[in-house]
Design a protein around this motif. Structure first.
Motif, PDB file in Angstrom:
ATOM      1  N   ASP A 134     -15.873   9.818  -8.601  1.00 38.77           N
ATOM      2  CA  ASP A 134     -16.502   8.952  -7.673  1.00 38.77           C
ATOM      3  C   ASP A 134     -17.189   7.603  -8.341  1.00 38.77           C
ATOM      4  N   THR A 176      -4.582  -4.530  -5.017  1.00 37.58           N
ATOM      5  CA  THR A 176      -6.030  -4.989  -5.577  1.00 37.58           C
ATOM      6  C   THR A 176      -5.618  -5.805  -6.728  1.00 37.58           C
ATOM      7  N   SER A 220      -2.164   0.555  -2.279  1.00 35.75           N
ATOM      8  CA  SER A 220      -3.399  -0.395  -2.197  1.00 35.75           C
ATOM      9  C   SER A 220      -4.093  -0.887  -3.459  1.00 35.75           C
ATOM     10  N   GLN A 221      -3.715  -0.266  -4.496  1.00 40.88           N
ATOM     11  CA  GLN A 221      -3.931  -0.684  -5.896  1.00 40.88           C
ATOM     12  C   GLN A 221      -3.341  -1.905  -6.450  1.00 40.88           C
ATOM     13  N   CYS A 238     -12.344   3.556 -10.520  1.00 33.89           N
ATOM     14  CA  CYS A 238     -11.271   2.802  -9.476  1.00 33.89           C
ATOM     15  C   CYS A 238      -9.973   3.325  -9.616  1.00 33.89           C
ATOM     16  N   SER A 298      -2.251   5.031  -1.951  1.00 31.74           N
ATOM     17  CA  SER A 298      -3.302   4.603  -2.972  1.00 31.74           C
ATOM     18  C   SER A 298      -2.489   3.797  -4.280  1.00 31.74           C
ATOM     19  N   LYS A 349      -8.428   4.291  -5.652  1.00 37.94           N
ATOM     20  CA  LYS A 349      -9.520   3.345  -4.737  1.00 37.94           C
ATOM     21  C   LYS A 349     -10.445   2.535  -5.294  1.00 37.94           C
ATOM     22  N   ALA A 392      -4.368   4.029 -10.686  1.00 29.06           N
ATOM     23  CA  ALA A 392      -3.843   5.194  -9.624  1.00 29.06           C
ATOM     24  C   ALA A 392      -2.951   6.219 -10.113  1.00 29.06           C
TER      25      ALA A 392
END
Length: 610
Positions: free
Chosen positions: A380, A461, A457-458, A383, A454, A386, A433
């Motif tokens: 958590d 980013t 998404s990365q 990165c 994911s 996420k 990722a």
């Protein structure tokens, strides 16, 4: 279930063919490339037998007796298997692996494991061939089928049954093909909807009028045709395009064999050895896969050495026979519903008691490891798959001018870049990722479904952050990534484009990889089990392939610490275990690796002009 005297011996032999095909495929896919169709043979047989039962009693159908018979036939051996597997898993599995097992156990207990495995996916989950309850997906589908077929057969007029079965089967096969076309292979494979036509093919055979008047030569031809279709099925069908229309090949073959009843093929199927294997096929299917999964989990190998193959074969046959002799037969032949209910209640209490304490057993048998040995960073706080905060590592307050990109082999370096950054008073932005190097052009479609979103998404980013970075660092499990020609093309284009933008690019070599998971080794040693550590050398050729690609770009440099003194005693460094599993560093290893490499970075690589 049909009375013993009414059991067709050729169908029992067909069960033997099905379970042996599945087992051979499970032991080594190369031995029987399409042996997985044995499950589909079972589905056709079930459709035939259950429909025969219902049609024979349709006018006075005993709903309670039917469903109780199904429970009595399947549940006792099944729940006993779950209890034993839960206990063995509690002892053998790492706590993180046992968590995945517990989730699959919950699904198996409720006969919904097909849905669970349909959406299953995690980079750090045990590999599919190490999941001891993976095979329960087919039993879940079978139990779900039992809920629907009596409704269809009992409430449809007899004259409509065959046309409805044909139309329903065609419609569901078309749906399966549509889903396969849209790259939903895993969802289709574990779907009751996709498998329902297979049961319906068997049900259709049960609805055919008797063919006793057919000459023997026609029965022989039907049986030979069915055997040929089935033989072709277990060799040539591609699992990536299955079920769908391809399911017709093994299912029609099985249907023809059932319909033949007589002839040379039926006689061969009815031979005593085949009938014996068919008789224990349910228990053999139940137990063979967990035994195989435990062996693979312990050895860390997919292909079994001869000694382990012998252990697998002998133990599977012995345990299957014990299950058949002392669980299946006694419950099947006991008279009186109340007596059966009492016995099954006692079994259920014992089973759920074992399952209930399994979690406590898992954490109690071996002392808990320090948390820094069980991860490479808190999930958590990084990165990985996420975006968490600004994804910055290293020196606090410093503006990140270095962008680190990669898969989990870059994610394992978060504490590495903390150590490098603190020593050199600089910051890094780390974007990673699972199984994915998030660069433009990465072939996302080859990843498991759970990793694709994911990854995309990365990639977005990274694209947004490229303009801010002066230096790009890439790290990856090159042993996996270089298998893809599309990736190699995207990789080359990425570093060339970065060079054209006057960015310096550094590509880190993959760290040494082993065939052994070291957290498992620690647990096995604590349990008193013998262990063996072996190195996997495939990573070396992958590093060479990446180095060759980097060599062609003038402003890119390949950094290889794999042969340095830091890894000289791998998986240990100064007597400390620095590996998390067979190819990732743990938290302590990542920090030490960063401390080792920090001065090298300072002197040679990351001097950024202000």
């Amino acid at each position: 279930m049909l009375a013993e005297k009414n059991i067709r011996l050729d169908v029992q032999g067909l069960r033997a063919v099905a379970v042996l095909a599945v087992i051979i495929y499970h032991v080594n896919k190369a031995w029987l490339p399409s042996g997985f169709v044995g499950v589909d043979v079972f589905f056709v047989i079930s459709g035939f037998i259950i429909t025969s039962l219902i049609v024979g009693r349709k006018e006075n159908f005993d709903w309670k007796g039917f469903y109780w018979g199904r429970v009595k036939r399947i549940a006792p051996a099944y729940f006993l298997m779950l209890a034993v597997v839960a206990l063995v898993s509690a002892v053998l599995f790492l706590p993180a692996d046992f968590k995945f097992f517990k989730d699959s156990l919950k699904a198996a207990l409720s006969f919904t494991s097909n849905s669970y495995f349909e959406g299953f996916g995690s980079y750090f989950a045990p590999r599919a061939h190490e999941l001891p309850l993976l095979h329960t997906w087919s039993l879940a589908i079978e139990m779900q089928f039992y809920l629907f077929l009596p409704v269809l057969v009992c409430f449809l007029p007899a004259r409509l049954l065959r046309p409805v079965f044909v139309l329903l089967g065609i419609g569901l096969l078309a749906w399966s093909e549509y889903k396969l076309f849209n790259k939903s292979e895993q969802a289709v494979y574990f779907s009751l909807v996709a498998r329902f036509p297979e049961f319906l093919i068997g049900a259709f055979v049960a609805l055919l009028p008797p063919k006793n008047s057919l000459p023997m030569r026609y029965k022989s031809l039907i049986g030979a045709g069915g055997a040929l279709l089935l033989a072709l099925s277990v060799v040539f069908i591609d699992v990536q395009h299955f079920p769908g229309m391809w399911t017709l090949l093994p299912c029609i073959g099985t249907a023809l064999l059932i319909a033949a009843r007589h002839g040379p093929v039926s006689t061969l199927l009815a031979a005593k050895p085949m009938v014996w294997v068919g008789g224990v096929s349910y228990s053999l299917y139940l137990w063979h896969w967990p035994i195989l999964a435990f062996i693979r989990y312990y050895t860390g190998q997919y292909e079994l050495q001869m000694v382990w193959l012998a252990v697998f074969v002998i133990s599977s046959l012995v345990v299957a026979w014990l299950s058949y002799r002392w669980v299946e037969l006694p419950v099947r032949h006991v008279q009186g519903i109340r007596t059966v209910q009492k016995k099954m209640l006692a079994i259920a209490v014992c089973v759920f008691a074992v399952i209930g304490v399994s979690k406590e057993v898992n954490v109690a048998v071996v002392d808990k490891l320090p948390v820094e040995m069980t991860r490479y960073a808190p999930s958590d706080e990084i990165c990985h798959g996420k975006v968490v905060g600004d994804c910055t590592r290293g020196y606090p307050g410093s503006s990140p001018r270095v962008l680190v990109i990669g898969d989990s082999h870059a994610a394992q370096l978060n504490y590495f870049f903390d150590a490098v950054g603190v020593k050199n008073e600089m910051a890094f932005r780390v974007i990673t990722a699972s199984s994915c190097v998030p660069i433009t052009g990465f072939d996302v479609e080859r990843l498991p479904l759970w990793a694709q979103d994911s990854c995309r998404s990365q990639i977005e980013t990274v694209d947004a952050l490229m303009a801010e970075a002066d230096v790009i660092v890439l790290a990856g499990m090159w042993q996996y990534q270089t298998q893809s020609d599309e990736f190699m093309l995207a990789f080359s284009r990425f570093i060339e484009a970065a060079a054209e933008q006057n960015k310096r690019v550094f590509v880190l070599a993959q760290i040494p990889m082993f065939d052994t998971n070291f957290l498992r080794i620690h647990r096995f040693i604590a349990l008193g089990l013998p262990v063996q550590v072996t190195q996997n050398n495939e990573w070396k050729s992958a590093n060479s392939k990446i180095e060759a690609a980097v060599h062609d770009v003038s402003s890119a440099q390949f950094l290889d610490f794999s042969e340095s003194e830091f890894f000289a005693s791998a998986p240990f460094e100064n007597n400390l275990l620095i590996y998390l599993d067979n190819h990732h560093l743990n938290e302590s290893g990542a920090r030490r690796y960063g401390q080792y490499a920090a001065s090298f970075f300072q002197k040679n690589l990351l001097k950024i002009d202000n």
